[in-house]
Design a protein around this motif. Sequence first.
Motif, PDB file in Angstrom:
ATOM      1  N   UNK A 118       0.429  -0.541 -28.213  1.00 40.62           N
ATOM      2  CA  UNK A 118       0.949   0.392 -27.217  1.00 40.62           C
ATOM      3  C   UNK A 118       2.341  -0.043 -26.755  1.00 40.62           C
ATOM      4  N   UNK A 119       3.166   0.982 -26.495  1.00 40.76           N
ATOM      5  CA  UNK A 119       4.503   0.664 -25.986  1.00 40.76           C
ATOM      6  C   UNK A 119       4.443   0.439 -24.489  1.00 40.76           C
ATOM      7  N   UNK A 120       5.045  -0.657 -24.089  1.00 33.19           N
ATOM      8  CA  UNK A 120       5.023  -1.015 -22.669  1.00 33.19           C
ATOM      9  C   UNK A 120       6.449  -1.256 -22.204  1.00 33.19           C
ATOM     10  N   UNK A 121       6.767  -0.742 -21.012  1.00 28.61           N
ATOM     11  CA  UNK A 121       8.084  -0.988 -20.431  1.00 28.61           C
ATOM     12  C   UNK A 121       7.916  -1.891 -19.231  1.00 28.61           C
ATOM     13  N   UNK A 137       0.853  -1.172   0.000  1.00 26.76           N
ATOM     14  CA  UNK A 137       0.000   0.000   0.000  1.00 26.76           C
ATOM     15  C   UNK A 137       0.893   1.226   0.000  1.00 26.76           C
ATOM     16  N   UNK A 138       2.022   1.052   0.681  1.00 22.79           N
ATOM     17  CA  UNK A 138       2.880   2.177   0.976  1.00 22.79           C
ATOM     18  C   UNK A 138       3.394   2.901  -0.264  1.00 22.79           C
ATOM     19  N   UNK A 139       3.733   2.150  -1.307  1.00 25.17           N
ATOM     20  CA  UNK A 139       4.361   2.792  -2.453  1.00 25.17           C
ATOM     21  C   UNK A 139       3.437   2.868  -3.670  1.00 25.17           C
ATOM     22  N   UNK A 140       2.156   2.600  -3.441  1.00 23.69           N
ATOM     23  CA  UNK A 140       1.209   2.673  -4.561  1.00 23.69           C
ATOM     24  C   UNK A 140       1.309   3.997  -5.291  1.00 23.69           C
ATOM     25  N   UNK A 141       1.441   5.061  -4.497  1.00 21.01           N
ATOM     26  CA  UNK A 141       1.494   6.400  -5.074  1.00 21.01           C
ATOM     27  C   UNK A 141       2.738   6.621  -5.913  1.00 21.01           C
ATOM     28  N   UNK A 142       3.736   5.761  -5.731  1.00 18.80           N
ATOM     29  CA  UNK A 142       4.985   5.948  -6.466  1.00 18.80           C
ATOM     30  C   UNK A 142       5.014   5.217  -7.795  1.00 18.80           C
ATOM     31  N   UNK A 143       4.039   4.351  -8.018  1.00 19.01           N
ATOM     32  CA  UNK A 143       4.074   3.519  -9.225  1.00 19.01           C
ATOM     33  C   UNK A 143       4.100   4.365 -10.496  1.00 19.01           C
ATOM     34  N   UNK A 144       3.373   5.459 -10.461  1.00 17.19           N
ATOM     35  CA  UNK A 144       3.315   6.270 -11.677  1.00 17.19           C
ATOM     36  C   UNK A 144       4.571   7.089 -11.900  1.00 17.19           C
ATOM     37  N   UNK A 145       5.464   7.083 -10.911  1.00 11.28           N
ATOM     38  CA  UNK A 145       6.750   7.759 -11.110  1.00 11.28           C
ATOM     39  C   UNK A 145       7.616   6.956 -12.072  1.00 11.28           C
ATOM     40  N   UNK A 146       7.399   5.664 -12.116  1.00 11.00           N
ATOM     41  CA  UNK A 146       8.282   4.838 -12.948  1.00 11.00           C
ATOM     42  C   UNK A 146       7.556   4.096 -14.070  1.00 11.00           C
ATOM     43  N   UNK A 147       6.245   4.034 -13.971  1.00  5.40           N
ATOM     44  CA  UNK A 147       5.514   3.323 -15.021  1.00  5.40           C
ATOM     45  C   UNK A 147       4.497   4.239 -15.688  1.00  5.40           C
ATOM     46  N   UNK A 148       4.306   4.033 -16.965  1.00  3.04           N
ATOM     47  CA  UNK A 148       3.268   4.775 -17.666  1.00  3.04           C
ATOM     48  C   UNK A 148       1.941   4.060 -17.441  1.00  3.04           C
ATOM     49  N   UNK A 149       0.888   4.707 -17.835  1.00  2.00           N
ATOM     50  CA  UNK A 149      -0.433   4.088 -17.695  1.00  2.00           C
ATOM     51  C   UNK A 149      -0.487   2.780 -18.477  1.00  2.00           C
TER      52      UNK A 149
END
Lengths: 430, 468, 452
Positions: free
Chosen positions: C173-176, B419-431
Amino acid sequence: MEQKTLLSRDTEENIYHCIKCGLCLAHCPVYKELLLEEASPRGKVQLSRCLSNNQLDLNDEVKEAFFSTCLLCGGCMANCPSGVHGTHLFSGIRWRAAQRHGIDWRKKALFYLLSHGWAMSGSAWFGKWARKYFGGPWIEKKLSAGALAVDRIPPFNEKPFSEEVQEVIRPAGETRARVMYFHGCATNYIFAEIGRAVTEVLPLMGVEVATPHNQICCGLPIFLSGDRGAALKCIRETLAIFARSDIDAVVVDCATCGAALAKEYPYLLKELLELGEGVTGEDIAAAETLAAKTRDVTVFIDEHKDWLPAVTINKMPAVKVTFHDPCHLVKGQKVSAPPRNILKLLPQVEFVEMAGADDCCGGGGSFQVEHPDTSRRITERKIKNIQASGASLVATCCPGCKLTIANHLDPNGEIATVHPVQLLRQALRG
Amino acid sequence: MERARIIQDMKSIVGKENVLSSEMQLNLYNYDASLIKAKPDCVVLPSSTEDVSRVVRYAHENRIPVVARGAGTNLSAGSVPIKGGIVLHFPRMNRILEIDVENQRVVVEPGAITLDIKNAIGKHGYLYQPDPASEKATTIGGNMAENSGGPHCFKYGVTSNHLLGMEVVLANGEVIEVGGKAHDCPGFDLTGILVGSEGTLAIATKLILRMVPKTEAVKTLLAIYDTIEDGANTVSAIIAAGIIPTTLEMMDNLTIKAVEQAYGVGFPMDAAAILLIEVDGLKDGLDRQVELISTVCRNHKVREVRVAKSEAERMKIWAGRKGAFGAVGRLRPNYLVNDGTVPRTRLPETLKQVIAIGEKYRLPIANVFHAGDGNLHPLILFDERDKDELERVHRAAGEIMKLCADMGGTISGEHGVGVEKLGGMELIFTKEDLRAMGRVKKAFDPDNIFNPGKLLPPESFVERNSAC
Amino acid sequence: MLEHQKLIVSLEAIVGRENLLVEPEALLPYALDGKTPQLAAFPGSREELSALVALGVSQGLVMVPWGGGTKMAMGNVPPRVDLVIGTARLDSIVDYDIANLSVSVESGMVLSRLQEKLAREGGGFFVPLDPSGTSSSTVGGIVAANDSGPRRFLYGTARDHILGLKFVSPTGKQVAAGGKTVKNVAGYDMTKLMIGSMGILGVISEVTFKILPLPEKQSTACLSFSDAAQASKMARKIVHSSLYPATVELLNPRAATGLGLDLPNAYLLAIALEGFTEAVERLEAEMKKMAAEAGAQQITLLEGASHDAFWTAYRDLSLNITKTCPEVLSFKANVPISKFSELASLYEQMIGVQGSAFAWTGQAGNGIIHGHLLLADAVAGQGEFFVSLIGRLTSEAVNRGGNLLLRSCPLALKEKLDVWGMPAAGRLIMRRIKDEFDTADLMNTGRFFKAN
């Protein structure tokens, strides 16, 4: 009856220093058997926290968790990287639970006797009472002594050790030191031979030994069971007799009593002072004086081993010996080398280390009587390790551990239990 | 569904002695080693695959969350039932089922304690390489769910590299085997995707681990530095010299002091940083490796290099390292541990900025981390009773997570998202990246009963696969 | 035809005329199990790749990703092939971070080219993968097929070396997945899912490898044995020792002769030794001693150029066999390591009876057997026999806790078989993953999940 603060500030602070890492799970003998969070030290710290924040009622179930799934062995405390003192915290909760729910009548009666000195009630009566409590022909069938085999509980001393020992024993030659001897209840009532060994060996080293006849229980088992009122009486009387600056040391032959005198008294008294339980600053000063003087008898002997007469090859048969670390010695007082050093001094002794030497024996005083299943499983591990070591003697510095271990070792087997000083006496006698 | 009903049904499925549901019990399974708490509806103690399967089938039919729990040492709230439901408490399913020496595999139940497994196979002369710091308490099932690492992972890889097969219970209660004792089972690497899935895809009931013959020799070095930067620079320099140690661990001054207080290892209290370096392999050439490493250390202004002279000395140093987190717990009541990972050449500047973040938010930060992997563990110290401080802690943690992402790293090296890092997922992954993960979740657990609310930001899963 | 022309125009708009194959003759080399594609396009960037896939999806085209083409014989017979997507032009280095021991390359990069470049860097570095097909295998193909070689004994396989990868999903779509750090547990380990997914979940566009410094010294102990059991016994001893060589590779006489070594017609145990000089010297001595005790006929130590040449020849063995004998049935069997030698000799018996030549190589320490049946014209009229033989070979592997897949196989047989062996218990979940990713079932259709 209900109190504002559950425990003293220092004790409660432990609650907030637990980071729930769970490393204590690996050091808790009860958790390792039950594998339930309630049995774990971490779980009990979290329950304490809920109690402290009034999120949980100290009901029967919670009380049971603190009494029946904890040996107060100190394993968690000794291994907690954050320094959480589980034993102080859990014994505090036990106290509050006992206030709320009362204490089992048998325990209550035992504590009363311990705190008032059995000796005073007469040895004959004592023996009768004790047999009745632990066994006896008719009761054997009806009452059990938990994990202990009733028929193998050793016979009680004919009369308490304190009644047979000479009050002051002076060495034959030069007096190098003067000590007072605190023998625990177990030596007093069951294992008089340990007391005899201590009072024989120390004078041979040039040490004058005073054994006050009016000494009583150190109070720790009572304290840990939650009856702080009765415990405080024991502590005060012990301080009155032993807290003296004019002696060189107070030697103790029991790991639990030693932990009480050397480590626990000052903390416990301070806690009671803070909570307004009628403790004075003088009590604390006395406790600190006593703490500074107290030595486990093996520590004292090891510190002064150059005073020992030469130990030569003697009539004592060659024997393989292993050592069991009592929790209250290794975890409670951080003593592990001195008793081994004494064993290694003896030419006829081949010392072997067993696996898990510092694992709890599972006894935990009355724990084995009240929670036999858990206790038995822990003890069985210990017994296996002892047997695997190949030793024919297991030495330990706690009569409680001795009682538990001896009770579970195969009665027909050849492994006996002793206090290291008993072996030393045998060697010195030649 | 009503709680009383769930409890009653669970009792009929696994027996009443295996269901915990009192107020006290629920308070005992509402936490792990993170800061997040939430109570389950009940706790079930399974003792067989069949138990797990039946509980899951029931949960599936009634859409009730199921959270598997080992020893609860998780640092990201992975084992906290944030949506309630059933907690499956595994420590009693702890048998080592088979030590298959000839195939170099050990088959265990998920509740087995990692160190117990290692000790058991150690008797046969074999090793299981991953060594999470909590190995003496953690269960192997938990290691699987979090893809646990540890100091030796620098050379030997994480749990995923050593777990070759499993028996798992799927979301509908079906039991299947993935992977196996043999390598290269045809098809997708389901074992690979399940390891580290934080209990959100399936629940393991049996695990097959690789064990390898013990290495012949090991040497442990302790390098002591007067600046943290010199220590950090040494890390890359050792690798540039062509040496891959088994471990490259670092501790800063605050940690050193705490560890020294707790364990008395003999670390110098005034050192700015220490590096703990270990090399292993055949004994031949190991001394030269030690010398090469020492030279690199000297080139980076090391104050002193100590080489452990005995196994006892080595164990003592490691006890200090493995207890470091807890020891830091002595300094302040609480800590929040970050788990960001950066490319190791960026360690020096990352550390500098972590220190700056600590200053900005007036928070002490202790650093103890897997330097070789670039896996930082800044421990932000605080007292949760101080609400203002707690607020600053969360902001600092968020900044550190972002810092690691900006450095080309990731938000979690080994503790998991939970739960703790859920908010960080979008820092490294795109939608799109997250949507791809959502598809995996959907294939395994379309009704979201397994550990809901963890690992994946909710929107990446709910959406149905679409072609545009 | 008009539709076809429109499609060509659309594709041209994406990749340019010069990167599009439309003529049937030009497309012949891209035929798959006799099915020639309508078109083959070669994107020059991730964006082009993405646009191609998106177009393919919108037009309902069955797409087949294509790297160096070395593993195209794998997979079941596709019902049809519309568009081959070649990665040959996607061959640049994206991120070259030697200090961090990581490199990212596009998927069309030939692995050996990358290896050569890395070897020249400083003290030398390498990607610890040594799959078959030295000069033509691309990174994308190796990863999609999860190919590996003998050195996996020491270093592991793609799942152990790949830190991250990028792919174009079947939605275009591009996926990493993953990243460039050694440890990374953020989210699902999508990298693992893509490794070995045979191009059915998307087209891999970029791969990030963990690299290692080249060992200080390398050599190979080549030990020949007249008896397979002796060789296996020694192999077992090494596998269970603390010696950790890089390979414990066993070759039968038919395979060994293909390597051009001047060794008697015998079972060959090839032990590659790598590491610090002192350690390698010790290993050489240990190998000589163990080999003598095990009754080896001949002990040869290969160093320098001869070491390199040996392993290059080894990697190309299967391709060479395929070239020299047009009808080859190649399989890969995997079993727990203790069953390796037992299964290998059982296979020799089972196949030897039939009379066709059988070459096999195997990783004794990993339980992998690569078998090649040189069929010559043996297959003619004996289809049923071979189908049953493969069934029996597969059963023997399955009974020992493994499986068997066909890497290449004459079309006549392939049509009657599932090349992926015994269906795994997780087949249903695999299918569901595939359906979630590729709703219209257009990526490598029918090649992994056999059509009906």
